[in-house]
Write a protein that holds these residues in place. Structure first.
Motif, PDB file in Angstrom:
ATOM      1  N   THR A  85       0.908  -1.172   0.000  1.00 53.81           N
ATOM      2  CA  THR A  85      -0.118   0.064  -0.184  1.00 53.81           C
ATOM      3  C   THR A  85       0.813   1.296   0.074  1.00 53.81           C
ATOM      4  O   THR A  85       1.006   1.944  -0.962  1.00 53.81           O
ATOM      5  N   GLU A  86       1.556   1.476   1.151  1.00 58.41           N
ATOM      6  CA  GLU A  86       2.585   2.577   1.191  1.00 58.41           C
ATOM      7  C   GLU A  86       3.214   2.569   2.471  1.00 58.41           C
ATOM      8  O   GLU A  86       2.786   2.134   3.793  1.00 58.41           O
ATOM      9  N   GLU A  87       4.303   2.899   2.192  1.00 55.84           N
ATOM     10  CA  GLU A  87       5.547   2.667   3.259  1.00 55.84           C
ATOM     11  C   GLU A  87       5.241   3.503   4.462  1.00 55.84           C
ATOM     12  O   GLU A  87       4.824   4.859   4.276  1.00 55.84           O
ATOM     13  N   ALA A  88       5.156   3.463   5.869  1.00 48.97           N
ATOM     14  CA  ALA A  88       4.922   4.182   6.701  1.00 48.97           C
ATOM     15  C   ALA A  88       5.622   3.451   8.058  1.00 48.97           C
ATOM     16  O   ALA A  88       5.827   2.410   8.130  1.00 48.97           O
ATOM     17  N   ALA A  89       6.041   4.612   8.895  1.00 50.21           N
ATOM     18  CA  ALA A  89       6.837   4.162  10.039  1.00 50.21           C
ATOM     19  C   ALA A  89       5.683   3.624  11.220  1.00 50.21           C
ATOM     20  O   ALA A  89       4.656   3.921  10.992  1.00 50.21           O
ATOM     21  N   PRO A  90       6.040   2.820  11.879  1.00 48.89           N
ATOM     22  CA  PRO A  90       5.208   2.008  12.885  1.00 48.89           C
ATOM     23  C   PRO A  90       4.703   3.040  13.785  1.00 48.89           C
ATOM     24  O   PRO A  90       5.205   3.973  14.011  1.00 48.89           O
ATOM     25  N   SER A  91       3.355   2.869  14.088  1.00 44.81           N
ATOM     26  CA  SER A  91       2.475   3.741  15.194  1.00 44.81           C
ATOM     27  C   SER A  91       3.101   3.838  16.487  1.00 44.81           C
ATOM     28  O   SER A  91       3.079   4.714  17.211  1.00 44.81           O
ATOM     29  N   GLY A  92       3.760   2.770  16.854  1.00 48.82           N
ATOM     30  CA  GLY A  92       4.534   2.432  18.409  1.00 48.82           C
ATOM     31  C   GLY A  92       3.659   1.874  18.989  1.00 48.82           C
ATOM     32  O   GLY A  92       4.020   1.654  20.196  1.00 48.82           O
ATOM     33  N   GLN A 144       6.322 -10.705  12.278  1.00 45.52           N
ATOM     34  CA  GLN A 144       5.418 -10.336  11.100  1.00 45.52           C
ATOM     35  C   GLN A 144       5.769 -10.916   9.810  1.00 45.52           C
ATOM     36  O   GLN A 144       6.899 -10.411   9.317  1.00 45.52           O
ATOM     37  N   LEU A 145       4.898 -11.931   9.074  1.00 42.54           N
ATOM     38  CA  LEU A 145       5.236 -12.355   7.935  1.00 42.54           C
ATOM     39  C   LEU A 145       4.695 -11.177   6.856  1.00 42.54           C
ATOM     40  O   LEU A 145       5.481 -10.809   5.684  1.00 42.54           O
ATOM     41  N   ASN A 146       3.780 -10.533   7.152  1.00 39.80           N
ATOM     42  CA  ASN A 146       3.250  -9.374   6.438  1.00 39.80           C
ATOM     43  C   ASN A 146       3.786  -8.192   7.374  1.00 39.80           C
ATOM     44  O   ASN A 146       2.949  -7.643   8.215  1.00 39.80           O
ATOM     45  N   PRO A 147       4.826  -7.612   7.093  1.00 44.62           N
ATOM     46  CA  PRO A 147       5.302  -6.446   8.179  1.00 44.62           C
ATOM     47  C   PRO A 147       4.566  -5.384   8.008  1.00 44.62           C
ATOM     48  O   PRO A 147       3.808  -4.813   6.973  1.00 44.62           O
ATOM     49  N   SER A 148       4.194  -4.543   9.183  1.00 40.51           N
ATOM     50  CA  SER A 148       3.477  -3.543   9.197  1.00 40.51           C
ATOM     51  C   SER A 148       4.150  -2.440   8.548  1.00 40.51           C
ATOM     52  O   SER A 148       3.476  -1.495   8.247  1.00 40.51           O
ATOM     53  N   SER A 149       5.409  -1.946   8.489  1.00 36.51           N
ATOM     54  CA  SER A 149       6.170  -1.071   7.951  1.00 36.51           C
ATOM     55  C   SER A 149       5.659  -0.780   6.434  1.00 36.51           C
ATOM     56  O   SER A 149       6.059   0.273   5.865  1.00 36.51           O
ATOM     57  N   LEU A 150       5.113  -1.906   5.631  1.00 28.05           N
ATOM     58  CA  LEU A 150       4.944  -1.953   4.340  1.00 28.05           C
ATOM     59  C   LEU A 150       3.418  -1.097   4.127  1.00 28.05           C
ATOM     60  O   LEU A 150       3.078  -1.153   3.051  1.00 28.05           O
ATOM     61  N   LEU A 183      13.426  -4.163   0.282  1.00 27.78           N
ATOM     62  CA  LEU A 183      13.189  -4.778  -1.060  1.00 27.78           C
ATOM     63  C   LEU A 183      11.951  -4.395  -1.951  1.00 27.78           C
ATOM     64  O   LEU A 183      11.896  -4.233  -2.808  1.00 27.78           O
ATOM     65  N   VAL A 184      10.985  -4.503  -0.970  1.00 31.31           N
ATOM     66  CA  VAL A 184       9.441  -4.052  -1.497  1.00 31.31           C
ATOM     67  C   VAL A 184       9.441  -2.674  -2.112  1.00 31.31           C
ATOM     68  O   VAL A 184       9.183  -2.282  -2.806  1.00 31.31           O
ATOM     69  N   SER A 185       9.765  -1.795  -1.195  1.00 27.63           N
ATOM     70  CA  SER A 185       9.533  -0.300  -1.256  1.00 27.63           C
ATOM     71  C   SER A 185      10.493   0.300  -2.349  1.00 27.63           C
ATOM     72  O   SER A 185      10.262   1.036  -3.060  1.00 27.63           O
ATOM     73  N   ARG A 186      11.864  -0.166  -2.479  1.00 25.49           N
ATOM     74  CA  ARG A 186      12.932   0.417  -3.173  1.00 25.49           C
ATOM     75  C   ARG A 186      13.214  -0.623  -4.277  1.00 25.49           C
ATOM     76  O   ARG A 186      13.580  -0.036  -5.204  1.00 25.49           O
ATOM     77  N   ASN A 194       4.495   1.556  -8.821  1.00 25.47           N
ATOM     78  CA  ASN A 194       4.355   1.890  -7.357  1.00 25.47           C
ATOM     79  C   ASN A 194       3.804   0.716  -6.699  1.00 25.47           C
ATOM     80  O   ASN A 194       3.043   1.238  -5.651  1.00 25.47           O
ATOM     81  N   GLY A 195       3.664  -0.207  -7.057  1.00 24.38           N
ATOM     82  CA  GLY A 195       3.006  -1.500  -6.364  1.00 24.38           C
ATOM     83  C   GLY A 195       1.639  -1.774  -6.827  1.00 24.38           C
ATOM     84  O   GLY A 195       1.149  -2.769  -6.341  1.00 24.38           O
ATOM     85  N   LYS A 196       1.181  -1.052  -7.882  1.00 31.84           N
ATOM     86  CA  LYS A 196      -0.348  -1.338  -8.100  1.00 31.84           C
ATOM     87  C   LYS A 196      -0.693  -2.624  -8.628  1.00 31.84           C
ATOM     88  O   LYS A 196      -1.673  -3.207  -8.533  1.00 31.84           O
ATOM     89  N   GLY A 197       0.317  -3.122  -9.616  1.00 32.20           N
ATOM     90  CA  GLY A 197       0.337  -4.540 -10.087  1.00 32.20           C
ATOM     91  C   GLY A 197       1.004  -5.703  -9.309  1.00 32.20           C
ATOM     92  O   GLY A 197       1.289  -6.564  -9.788  1.00 32.20           O
ATOM     93  N   LEU A 198       1.412  -5.349  -8.066  1.00 30.01           N
ATOM     94  CA  LEU A 198       2.338  -6.193  -7.308  1.00 30.01           C
ATOM     95  C   LEU A 198       1.604  -7.053  -6.479  1.00 30.01           C
ATOM     96  O   LEU A 198       1.076  -6.487  -5.396  1.00 30.01           O
TER      97      LEU A 198
END
Length: 476
Positions: A85-92, A144-150, A183-186, A194-198
């Motif tokens: 979706t979009e890279e973001a820092a963890p909320s804490g 996390q297998l699906n990392p929150s940072s992604l 790897l995913v974001s860069r 930008n990930g639309k078809g990924l």
């Protein structure tokens, strides 16, 4: 605490607000979460019923966020399928959730809930899934297998579920999340709109090692990516052997599938193999190599940070244990009290609801009876009116028939009188014909009589002549 209790009550009353869904065994896919798979087709060869696997459509605020295949035997996710979706820092804030239906399908909670809020209200909690207690003082973190940072916002919050976590040592967790995020974001998303078809699938190969004899430790971690923009496609895979501490290795998806259970196919039609673009894949691998070159530096920095953090944790460990020793019994007592109050409120609500249903049912029955009686009265009145009109019509018909018959007698007589001359004149020719026939017949009779008389006289004369004339001639 009252807020937690309120959340449980709301979840019981409105199960549609749940943040996850265990998909039925009879369903072919992952229900609303099929969109996280390439061409809506989950991987093949990884779902084995004999291993006690369940399919989970991970939802948050009624929206699908990602899909997970969970092993109840190894008590960890075998893979999670998601979209970047979009890279973001963890909320804490890490508010870890569990899935009640995995352990107690009859509890009525159709989605994930905070573990602390359902302890005691779900039967056999932890029998088929990992809990927070399985990681405490074990030396492993919830990776996390699906990392929150992604992700960001609600999708990021949805990744904090124990059905998306596998046991990782702190250094491994740090470097794994950094590797996947980089790897995913860069390396991948910039080469795929930008990930639309990924489409991304990350998973584990469980080992025989168990955390507290319960949760399987991964033997290897892997990631598979498929990009398809409608005209061109490419795919790539990554794998990390956990025990050896190896770096993340890039390889083809076909080679990755050979390292997984036999018959595994991660993407339908091998991610549009007939439209693969080697030039595009070369650009992707070049970006991946640049990111992999930065990993050793990052790994050293993460390890140093983890060493400092572990020292601080050891110093505060005794205080934490003492605090938990004093507070835990009080907390459990308060939790039991709130649970008891919740059950009482639940039964009162059910009782009131039952009473209201009986009252509504009685009122409905009463109204239905009155309506039926009124309807029957109107039907009987209509029948009486129809019978009266039918009798009047029959009487009118009888009067008309009698009148007709009375009036028809002189009319017939008058018609006979008027028609008599015509009948008489019409009979004269026939009478004259009969008279003529009679006269003609009489004449014919007279003629016949005269003819017969003459004939008879002629016969007499002839006879006499024959009788006497011969004798006269013979005597002469």
């Amino acid at each position: 605490m009252w807020l937690s209790f309120s959340v449980v009550l709301i979840a019981l009353a409105f199960p549609g607000l749940a943040r996850g869904k265990v998909v039925g065994k009879g369903d072919a896919g992952f229900a609303e979460c099929d969109g996280f798979f390439y061409q809506r087709a989950p991987p093949e060869g990884l779902a084995l019923e004999e291993q006690g696997q369940v399919k989970i459509c991970q939802k948050y605020n009624r929206e699908p966020r990602f899909a997970t295949l969970y092993s109840t035997r190894d008590k960890l996710p075998l893979y999670s399928a998601f979209r970047y979706t979009e890279e973001a820092a963890p909320s804490g804030e890490e508010r870890w959730l569990v899935e009640p239906q995995i352990d107690d399908p009859e509890n009525g909670l159709e989605g994930m809930m905070p573990e602390a809020e359902i302890t005691g209200s779900v039967d056999n909690l932890g029998t088929n899934q990992a809990l927070t207690a399985d990681y405490v003082d074990s030396g492993y973190e919830r990776g996390q297998l699906n990392p929150s940072s992604l992700h960001k916002d609600d999708t990021q919050i949805a990744t904090y579920t124990l059905t998306n976590a596998v046991p990782m040592t702190p250094p491994l967790q740090e470097i794994w999340h950094w590797e996947i995020e980089a790897l995913v974001s860069r390396g991948l998303a910039p080469h795929c709109e930008n990930g639309k078809g990924l489409y991304l699938v990350s998973g584990v190969v469980p080992s025989s090692l168990r955390v507290k004899d319960k949760v399987a430790v991964p033997e290897s971690l892997w990631l598979a990516a498929c990009c398809d923009d409608g005209s061109k496609a490419w795919s790539v895979g990554f794998i990390k052997q956990v025990a050896a501490g190896n770096r993340l290795e890039d390889l083809t998806v076909e080679a990755l599938e050979k390292k997984l259970p036999a018959g595994a196919q991660l993407f339908k039609n091998n991610c549009g193999q007939d439209r693969h673009d080697p030039k595009k894949l070369e650009e992707v691998l070049h970006s991946v190599k640049e990111i992999e070159a930065d990993i050793p530096v990052q790994q050293a920095e993460k390890s140093a940070t983890c060493d400092k953090t572990s020292t601080a944790k050891e110093e505060s460990g005794f205080l934490k244990k003492l605090f938990y020793f004093i507070v835990t019994p009080i907390f459990k007592l308060l939790k039991f009290v709130f649970y008891l109050v919740g059950q009482i409120v639940k039964y009162i609500v059910h009782f009131l609801w039952h009473v209201i249903q009986m009252i509504v049912k009685g009122v409905f029955t009463f109204i239905k009876g009155i309506a039926t009686a009124l309807l029957n009265i109107f039907i009987d009145l209509a029948r009486v009116a129809v019978n009266i009109l039918n009798g009047i019509a029959k009487n009118i018909y009888n009067v008309l028939m009698i009148t007709y018959r009375i009036l028809s007698v002189p009319v017939n007589l008058l018609l006979d009188i008027v028609s008599f001359p015509f009948y008489t004149l019409g009979a004269i020719p026939a009478v004259l014909q009969d008279i003529a026939s009679g006269v003609g017949g009489l004449c014919l009779l007279v003629i016949d009589a005269i003819t017969n008389t003459v004939t008879n006289l002629n016969n007499v004369v002839s006879y006499l002549a024959r009788k006497f004339l011969p004798k006269i001639s013979s005597s002469a």
